[in-house]
Design an enzyme around this catalytic site. Sequence first.
Site, short mmCIF file in Angstrom:
data_model
loop_
_atom_site.label_atom_id
_atom_site.label_comp_id
_atom_site.label_asym_id
_atom_site.label_seq_id
_atom_site.Cartn_x
_atom_site.Cartn_y
_atom_site.Cartn_z
N ARG A 1 0.84 -1.21 0.00
CA ARG A 1 0.00 0.00 0.00
C ARG A 1 0.87 1.25 0.00
NH1 ARG A 1 -0.58 4.74 2.19
NH2 ARG A 1 -0.26 3.83 4.28
N ASP A 2 1.60 1.51 1.09
CA ASP A 2 2.49 2.68 1.11
C ASP A 2 3.58 2.52 0.06
OD1 ASP A 2 3.72 5.10 1.98
OD2 ASP A 2 3.02 4.70 4.02
N HIS B 1 3.34 3.94 -3.65
CA HIS B 1 3.74 5.29 -4.08
C HIS B 1 5.04 5.27 -4.89
CE1 HIS B 1 0.56 7.47 -2.08
NE2 HIS B 1 0.80 6.85 -0.94
N SER C 1 2.96 11.33 8.72
CA SER C 1 2.90 11.31 7.26
C SER C 1 4.10 11.97 6.60
CB SER C 1 1.62 11.99 6.78
OG SER C 1 0.49 11.53 7.47
N TYR D 1 3.48 17.66 3.06
CA TYR D 1 3.26 16.49 2.23
C TYR D 1 4.27 16.44 1.09
CZ TYR D 1 -1.11 14.47 3.93
OH TYR D 1 -2.05 13.82 4.67
#
Length: 343
Positions: free
Chosen positions: A12-13, A16, A166, A284
């Site tokens: 999932r992560d 990216h 994050s 971010y």
Amino acid sequence: MKAPRLTDTTLRDGSHPMRHQFTREQVAKIVQALDRAGVPVIEVSHGDGLAGSSLQYGFSHTSEFDLIETARSYAERAKIAALMLPGIGTRQELKEAVARGIQVVRIATQCTEADISEQHFGLAKELGLETVGFLMMAHMRPPEALVEQAKLMESYGADCVYIVDSAGAMLPHDAAARVRALKEALSVQVGFHAHNNLGLGIGNTLAALEAGADQIDGCLRGLGAGAGNAATELLAAVLDRLGLNPGLDVFGLMDAAEYIVAPIMPFQPFPDRDAITIGYAGVYSTFLLHAKRAGEQYGIDPREILVELGRRQAVAGQEDWIIDVALDLSRRRGAGTRKEAHG
């Protein structure tokens, strides 16, 4: 400290840096290796969660539902989880993910917006899922403010609430203070999700464990957004050295990272200049490219733009601030130059 439950989020992560190009075959090999190594929860979905495959967030090579289905078929013991962001994933995607095999959903909001997750937790409970709340960008708010948000998620039905770093911006005392505050205030479990932008993925996770964290996250080879996450194989080795191994095969995870994940990685996430800037500024990673473009246009170091965005506490969806910040910095520089000229 006690032995934590580990969730591996390579699929999932790690999506990216993989640009969401995981295939069924890759998922099968990774899940099989993680399952054999005793990892109890494996997260599988688009990097931005269910329904993330889009022009805005990047299209997936293979439907995340097909990847979830593959993962479930190869997981003999591990539970399969998926991430869901209110505003991206909907009831339809969550129901489809359940039909394909997820047993856990991790519902993520900005750390000030837990109130938008009530319906999502409600549906997840109706569907019989284990539910985890994710308070993203948690470095931006003090512990007492995060407690208020975590209590909302608890009231909606969360079985665990995570402090999520994050931007990889926390220092060990930041992680510990936030986890400790939630542990003192909640009756449900507390988790911690680290990023390595300041090189503190493992250190912050250990600080969270010392503060009482029940659950932690990792990715094989550290494959995750920004500078990556705490590496699953490293966490396993460190936990084993501490006498806190929750049943993980350390060598098996090392081999999975080295022989299965490393060969398919487009690059090794690490704290390079850009990643360090993201962690230092506390913003971010999606801001980075926009800041570079604005910096080039207005003659401003993009790092200055990112640091100012962090000072203003900009969050995802506020990319329009980047041009404003670049203009402000350019004007200040111009004013300073004029003063020097007249001085």
